[in-house]
Motif scaffolding. Sequence first.
Motif, PDB file in Angstrom:
ATOM      1  N   VAL A 290       2.349  10.661  -1.752  1.00  0.00           N
ATOM      2  CA  VAL A 290       2.722   9.322  -1.277  1.00  0.00           C
ATOM      3  C   VAL A 290       3.605   8.645  -2.313  1.00  0.00           C
ATOM      4  CG1 VAL A 290       1.835   7.076  -0.542  1.00  0.00           C
ATOM      5  CG2 VAL A 290       0.553   9.164  -0.002  1.00  0.00           C
ATOM      6  N   HIS A 291       4.711   8.076  -1.854  1.00  0.00           N
ATOM      7  CA  HIS A 291       5.659   7.391  -2.732  1.00  0.00           C
ATOM      8  C   HIS A 291       6.063   6.074  -2.071  1.00  0.00           C
ATOM      9  CE1 HIS A 291       9.714   6.222  -4.007  1.00  0.00           C
ATOM     10  NE2 HIS A 291       9.465   6.827  -5.153  1.00  0.00           N
ATOM     11  N   VAL A 292       5.979   4.960  -2.821  1.00  0.00           N
ATOM     12  CA  VAL A 292       6.392   3.664  -2.288  1.00  0.00           C
ATOM     13  C   VAL A 292       6.804   2.747  -3.427  1.00  0.00           C
ATOM     14  CG1 VAL A 292       4.073   2.617  -2.351  1.00  0.00           C
ATOM     15  CG2 VAL A 292       5.742   1.822  -0.642  1.00  0.00           C
ATOM     16  N   HIS A 293       7.744   1.853  -3.161  1.00  0.00           N
ATOM     17  CA  HIS A 293       8.093   0.777  -4.086  1.00  0.00           C
ATOM     18  C   HIS A 293       7.485  -0.511  -3.529  1.00  0.00           C
ATOM     19  CE1 HIS A 293      11.964   2.925  -5.684  1.00  0.00           C
ATOM     20  NE2 HIS A 293      10.857   3.598  -5.925  1.00  0.00           N
ATOM     21  N   THR A 294       6.804  -1.263  -4.377  1.00  0.00           N
ATOM     22  CA  THR A 294       6.084  -2.435  -3.897  1.00  0.00           C
ATOM     23  C   THR A 294       5.911  -3.452  -5.017  1.00  0.00           C
ATOM     24  OG1 THR A 294       3.981  -3.196  -2.914  1.00  0.00           O
ATOM     25  CG2 THR A 294       3.877  -1.315  -4.404  1.00  0.00           C
ATOM     26  N   ASP A 295       5.659  -4.692  -4.640  1.00  0.00           N
ATOM     27  CA  ASP A 295       5.310  -5.724  -5.614  1.00  0.00           C
ATOM     28  C   ASP A 295       3.811  -5.758  -5.888  1.00  0.00           C
ATOM     29  OD1 ASP A 295       7.810  -6.836  -6.281  1.00  0.00           O
ATOM     30  OD2 ASP A 295       7.864  -7.952  -4.397  1.00  0.00           O
ATOM     31  N   ASP A 296       3.030  -5.092  -5.049  1.00  0.00           N
ATOM     32  CA  ASP A 296       1.574  -5.115  -5.185  1.00  0.00           C
ATOM     33  C   ASP A 296       1.063  -3.694  -5.366  1.00  0.00           C
ATOM     34  OD1 ASP A 296      -1.132  -5.562  -5.091  1.00  0.00           O
ATOM     35  OD2 ASP A 296      -1.053  -6.952  -3.404  1.00  0.00           O
ATOM     36  N   ALA A 297       1.127  -3.215  -6.605  1.00  0.00           N
ATOM     37  CA  ALA A 297       0.709  -1.842  -6.891  1.00  0.00           C
ATOM     38  C   ALA A 297      -0.771  -1.643  -6.574  1.00  0.00           C
ATOM     39  CB  ALA A 297       0.983  -1.505  -8.352  1.00  0.00           C
ATOM     40  N   GLY A 298      -1.581  -2.637  -6.871  1.00  0.00           N
ATOM     41  CA  GLY A 298      -3.011  -2.529  -6.604  1.00  0.00           C
ATOM     42  C   GLY A 298      -3.296  -2.325  -5.128  1.00  0.00           C
ATOM     43  N   ALA A 299      -2.589  -3.076  -4.277  1.00  0.00           N
ATOM     44  CA  ALA A 299      -2.801  -2.942  -2.833  1.00  0.00           C
ATOM     45  C   ALA A 299      -2.361  -1.576  -2.334  1.00  0.00           C
ATOM     46  CB  ALA A 299      -2.036  -4.041  -2.089  1.00  0.00           C
ATOM     47  N   ALA A 300      -1.289  -1.031  -2.925  1.00  0.00           N
ATOM     48  CA  ALA A 300      -0.819   0.303  -2.524  1.00  0.00           C
ATOM     49  C   ALA A 300      -1.847   1.368  -2.870  1.00  0.00           C
ATOM     50  CB  ALA A 300       0.515   0.604  -3.189  1.00  0.00           C
ATOM     51  N   VAL A 301      -2.474   1.220  -4.035  1.00  0.00           N
ATOM     52  CA  VAL A 301      -3.513   2.185  -4.430  1.00  0.00           C
ATOM     53  C   VAL A 301      -4.756   1.989  -3.571  1.00  0.00           C
ATOM     54  CG1 VAL A 301      -5.042   2.912  -6.293  1.00  0.00           C
ATOM     55  CG2 VAL A 301      -2.643   2.402  -6.769  1.00  0.00           C
ATOM     56  N   GLU A 302      -5.135   0.738  -3.297  1.00  0.00           N
ATOM     57  CA  GLU A 302      -6.300   0.466  -2.467  1.00  0.00           C
ATOM     58  C   GLU A 302      -6.113   1.035  -1.060  1.00  0.00           C
ATOM     59  OE1 GLU A 302      -6.839  -3.717  -2.524  1.00  0.00           O
ATOM     60  OE2 GLU A 302      -7.345  -3.785  -4.667  1.00  0.00           O
ATOM     61  N   ALA A 303      -4.883   0.982  -0.548  1.00  0.00           N
ATOM     62  CA  ALA A 303      -4.607   1.564   0.766  1.00  0.00           C
ATOM     63  C   ALA A 303      -4.875   3.063   0.745  1.00  0.00           C
ATOM     64  CB  ALA A 303      -3.164   1.286   1.168  1.00  0.00           C
ATOM     65  N   GLY A 304      -4.526   3.705  -0.367  1.00  0.00           N
ATOM     66  CA  GLY A 304      -4.812   5.129  -0.496  1.00  0.00           C
ATOM     67  C   GLY A 304      -6.300   5.406  -0.557  1.00  0.00           C
ATOM     68  N   ILE A 305      -7.041   4.544  -1.232  1.00  0.00           N
ATOM     69  CA  ILE A 305      -8.497   4.715  -1.325  1.00  0.00           C
ATOM     70  C   ILE A 305      -9.136   4.593   0.055  1.00  0.00           C
ATOM     71  CG2 ILE A 305     -10.614   3.720  -2.269  1.00  0.00           C
ATOM     72  CD1 ILE A 305      -8.966   2.899  -4.721  1.00  0.00           C
ATOM     73  N   GLU A 306      -8.645   3.663   0.848  1.00  0.00           N
ATOM     74  CA  GLU A 306      -9.170   3.488   2.202  1.00  0.00           C
ATOM     75  C   GLU A 306      -8.838   4.684   3.087  1.00  0.00           C
ATOM     76  OE1 GLU A 306      -7.858  -0.157   3.864  1.00  0.00           O
ATOM     77  OE2 GLU A 306      -8.774  -1.411   2.310  1.00  0.00           O
ATOM     78  N   ALA A 307      -7.684   5.311   2.831  1.00  0.00           N
ATOM     79  CA  ALA A 307      -7.266   6.447   3.658  1.00  0.00           C
ATOM     80  C   ALA A 307      -7.971   7.738   3.274  1.00  0.00           C
ATOM     81  CB  ALA A 307      -5.755   6.636   3.554  1.00  0.00           C
ATOM     82  N   GLY A 308      -8.301   7.891   2.015  1.00  0.00           N
ATOM     83  CA  GLY A 308      -8.921   9.137   1.568  1.00  0.00           C
ATOM     84  C   GLY A 308      -9.209   9.094   0.084  1.00  0.00           C
TER      85      GLY A 308
END
Length: 549
Positions: A290-308
Amino acid sequence: MPYPLDAAAVRAWCGLALEALGRQRERIDAINVYPVADGDTGTNLYLTLESATRAVEAAFDGHASTGTAPCLADAIGAMAHGALIGARGNSGTIVAQLLRGMTEVLAAGGGADGGPEALRSALRRAAASTYEAVAHPVEGTVLTVATAAATAAEAAAGDAAAVARAAHDGARTALKATPAQLAVLGRAGVVDAGGCGLVALLGALADALSGEATAAPVALRADAPLPEAGGREATRHEVDGCADADEDGPAFEVIYLLEADDAAVARLRTRLDALGDSLVVVGGDGLWNVHVHTDDAGAAVEAGIEAGRPYRIAITHFGGAARTREPELAARAVVAVVPGAGLAGLCAEAGATTVSVRPGEPPASGELVQAIRQAHAREVMLLPNDPDLRHTAAAAAEQARTEGVRVALIPTRSAVQGIAALAVHEPDRSFDEDVVAMTAAAGATRYAELAVAERQSWTMAGVCQAGDVLGLIDGDVAVIGAELAATAMTVLDRMLSAGGEMVTLVLGDGVPAALAERLEQHVRERYLAVDTVVYEGGQHAAPLLIGVE
């Protein structure tokens, strides 16, 4: 003399591709103008192919140990898997998907057919798969070059070598046209950096199959800047095949491997697309990059935790330094190795570039060097946060120093020491003063961790049995217990008997918050002047990390 497309050819392809990207890495880095002008596309592609090459060599070694030889399916599958787990940046992630697309065709039926028709189909599937992986495809990028290569291959006659050569020639022609397709390239007077890397990759394939060297390297500069020559601006969702070329783009690049099923990944794509740009999700069969550019790195990681289950999390803080053609380096940055998703988000929010690791998969020195480069700073504080990484981190620091970066290796032996060091980091003071303060903060933090014994063994505290809870203080087993909370309390009592003002608790993956509440209450009742802070670390190896300052 042409060679068949078989396992040996895949092995030769890897070696030639790595050589080609090694020669051209700096040239490709120099023309990298988006998603951010951070000058790392060539390096990212090299590291991606390096991982692919290691996987192919491991496949050959594994078969050799049993007296057998790998087939085409084994070799191309290993190459694709190695690229997937080692993919770096937008372009590396897309190339990993290209290789996966080829594998879907070439490994079909056991991979016995590596003829010209199979190669044509593989290149077509590879190009199509990249459009499926990229959230917002756009022309004038590596995607365009891949499609042109597939089209040229389909029109070619002859054996697999002739098909590969036609694909390479078609890619070269398409690459030259990219400055006229995207105005951001035209104004800079350069071709697409990711597409240039793909041309090198296809050239290596043609060389491996034909036994002949390709023509001279492709020109990286356009004949002239083309700001108005039919090229259009990349929109918010259109760079390097996906997103955002403007100077006010997201602050973080977040990359991680993810174990998740297809349905969860579909939901993840939707969520990450709303969080940021440059979204690329590649993989399948339960493993994704998974690769993304974002202003909210924590939310991007949390989304990954929710997915798997995300791991090998790398968070790079652009900090505005990479948004111009010639990036102005930040004065000082921190690079931290962390064992869990929560800690990665915590350190990233504090401004650090992070390298997340999984148990049994320590980062190589090359990964740490790349993280130092991505920090875009003249001075870097490197926090290994693990005594076993001391030599790896030292090698990475030495390599970075040869590239002109002043690196200080802060001797952190645990993530809790890294948190303490990061808390006192002050980029505005002198380098030496900052090193002293961070080192002193780490040294003043005693560290402990709880682990579960996997087998019977001798320890400093006696004999443990499989399933026992071990309390390690400063790296040595000091307590053997039967239950997590009780063992943690004993460890805290031993550590606080020598004094302390602050306790840090970092909860591992799946550890309930109730444990932290019990431990906080224990500290509050027995040590009135000691404060406690709790973090959701997400680490897998240790249910609990403890720091006492």
